[in-house]
Scaffold this active site. Structure first.
Site, PDB file in Angstrom:
ATOM      1  N   LYS A   1       0.869  -1.175   0.000  1.00  0.00           N
ATOM      2  CA  LYS A   1       0.000   0.000   0.000  1.00  0.00           C
ATOM      3  C   LYS A   1       0.902   1.221   0.000  1.00  0.00           C
ATOM      4  CE  LYS A   1      -3.556   2.342   2.683  1.00  0.00           C
ATOM      5  NZ  LYS A   1      -4.489   2.225   3.807  1.00  0.00           N
TER       6      LYS A   1
ATOM      7  N   LYS B   1      -2.134  -1.527  -3.735  1.00  0.00           N
ATOM      8  CA  LYS B   1      -3.024  -0.368  -3.652  1.00  0.00           C
ATOM      9  C   LYS B   1      -2.220   0.907  -3.736  1.00  0.00           C
ATOM     10  CE  LYS B   1      -6.005   1.776  -0.213  1.00  0.00           C
ATOM     11  NZ  LYS B   1      -6.549   1.701   1.119  1.00  0.00           N
TER      12      LYS B   1
HETATM   13  C1  PBG Z   1      -6.976   3.532   5.729  1.00  0.00           C
HETATM   14  C2  PBG Z   1      -7.525   3.361   4.358  1.00  0.00           C
HETATM   15  C3  PBG Z   1      -7.387   4.273   3.282  1.00  0.00           C
HETATM   16  C4  PBG Z   1      -8.064   3.722   2.189  1.00  0.00           C
HETATM   17  C5  PBG Z   1      -8.612   2.499   2.596  1.00  0.00           C
HETATM   18  N1  PBG Z   1      -8.245   2.285   3.934  1.00  0.00           N
HETATM   19  C6  PBG Z   1      -6.774   5.614   3.215  1.00  0.00           C
HETATM   20  C7  PBG Z   1      -5.503   5.904   3.871  1.00  0.00           C
HETATM   21  O1  PBG Z   1      -4.596   5.065   3.952  1.00  0.00           O
HETATM   22  O2  PBG Z   1      -5.379   7.022   4.327  1.00  0.00           O
HETATM   23  C8  PBG Z   1      -8.165   4.380   0.841  1.00  0.00           C
HETATM   24  C9  PBG Z   1      -9.128   3.814  -0.133  1.00  0.00           C
HETATM   25  C10 PBG Z   1      -9.449   4.714  -1.271  1.00  0.00           C
HETATM   26  O3  PBG Z   1      -8.801   5.766  -1.488  1.00  0.00           O
HETATM   27  O4  PBG Z   1     -10.381   4.385  -2.025  1.00  0.00           O
HETATM   28  N2  PBG Z   1      -7.480   2.721   6.719  1.00  0.00           N
END
Ligand code: PBG
Length: 329
Positions: free
Chosen positions: A197, A250
């Site tokens: 991620k 991701k």
């Molecule tokens: C954090 C989380 C995020 C997303 C899913 N879970 C954002 C972040 O890391 O700040 C992003 C998903 C998206 O942008 O569609 N728990």
């Protein structure tokens, strides 16, 4: 004149031939629909930067799930929209048994026992600091956050979630959660690891949706540097060794090479998260008439599948499946 020896165009000469040789088939069964769920009744609010995506209370969530199930999308990931008054430094609301997140998951499983529900395990939806870990003196702590995440995961599994999604990108998450689930007798609950991620600008609209942007600092000490590919492989290998059932990359579109790399090097199913910013970009260009949305949307999702993701989390899931069913893709 040059005598052309090879003519690949023969295999593109008609729709029938193109159907015969098509290599990638993305069906609704591969898709997971993210849902933003909130407490209360009768509320369905559109997210400004994500047209067509809503924050919803229970009855509207059930309506949305029914509509998705009807077109073959049976998997959902739930994200809680928590009001500020309930946010604390240690995110205690995330394990509060009266938490609406558990209530809504149970309601979905009662109405649709054949659905697959995935949770989000992280501190940020419940944290007054907006970070994914405990913050002490400005430092985001790794190990001290673990017991909180283990408790969240166990409570979620007990509420009926089929897969746990630890999304914070810190160390030791998968192993600790696997052990906590097993110790609680929840050996059948799966873990989809957010293995690679990235610290991405493409999460902006999601943070608007949850009002979960960090109050200070950013997430670069735990999310990955967008410049790195080899590191993604290491993260994925660690999560596999710690007991993950699926591995995620991701965002998706800027990271198709990473999806491919993981899919050829690991023997677990690879998932990709087509994130909020990727959705927003396409919707915005479409609204301005700058892109042919009807063609660009399936092209995007197909490219993610072609790169090697068998599972795709996407806000387009319902729309894609509706068109798949109607034969208008
Ligand atoms: C954090 C989380 C995020 C997303 C899913 N879970 C954002 C972040 O890391 O700040 C992003 C998903 C998206 O942008 O569609 N728990």
């Amino acid at each position: 004149m040059y005598d052309i020896p090879h003519r690949p165009r023969r295999n593109r000469q008609s729709a029938a031939v193109r159907d015969l040789v098509r290599e990638t088939h993305l069906t609704p069964g591969h898709l997971i629909m993210p849902l933003f769920v909130m407490d209360g009744h009768g509320i369905k609010q559109e997210i400004a930067s994500m047209p067509g995506v809503f924050r919803m209370t229970e009855e509207f969530v059930l309506e949305e799930v029914a509509a998705c199930m009807a077109v073959g999308v049976r998997s959902f990931v739930l994200f809680p929209v928590v009001e500020d008054a309930l946010k604390t430094p240690n995110g205690a609301y995330g394990v509060d048994p009266t938490n609406f997140y558990f209530r809504i998951a149970k309601a979905i499983k009662v109405a649709f026992p054949e659905s697959m529900l995935m949770s989000d395990v992280a501190l940020d939806p419940y944290s007054s600091d907006g970070h994914d870990g405990l913050v002490v003196d400005g430092e985001i702590l790794n190990d001290e956050t673990l017991p909180l995440l283990e408790a969240q995961a166990v409570a979620q599994a007990e509420a009926g979630f089929d897969f746990i999604g630890p999304s914070d990108m810190m160390d030791g998450r998968v192993g600790a959660i696997r052990e906590a689930l097993d110790d609680a007798g929840l050996t059948g609950t799966g873990i989809l690891a957010y293995s690679a991620k990235y610290a991405s600008a493409f999460y902006g609209p999601f943070r608007d949706a949850l009002e979960s942007a960090p109050k200070s600092g950013d997430k670069q000490t735990y999310q990955m540097d967008p410049a790195n590919r080899v590191e993604a492989l290491r993260e994925a290998e660690l999560d596999a060794a710690e007991g993950a059932d699926m591995l995620m990359v991701k965002p998706a579109l800027c990271y198709l090479d990473v999806i491919y790399e993981l899919s050829v090097n690991l023997d677990l199913p690879i998932a990709a998260y087509n994130v909020s910013g990727e959705y927003a970009m396409l919707k915005a260009a479409a609204a301005k008439g700058w892109i042919d949305y009807d063609r660009a949307m399936p092209e995007m999702l197909t490219s993610i599948h072609r790169a090697g993701a068998s599972v795709i989390l996407t806000y387009f899931a319902r729309e894609y499946a509706e068109r798949y069913q109607a034969g208008t893709l």
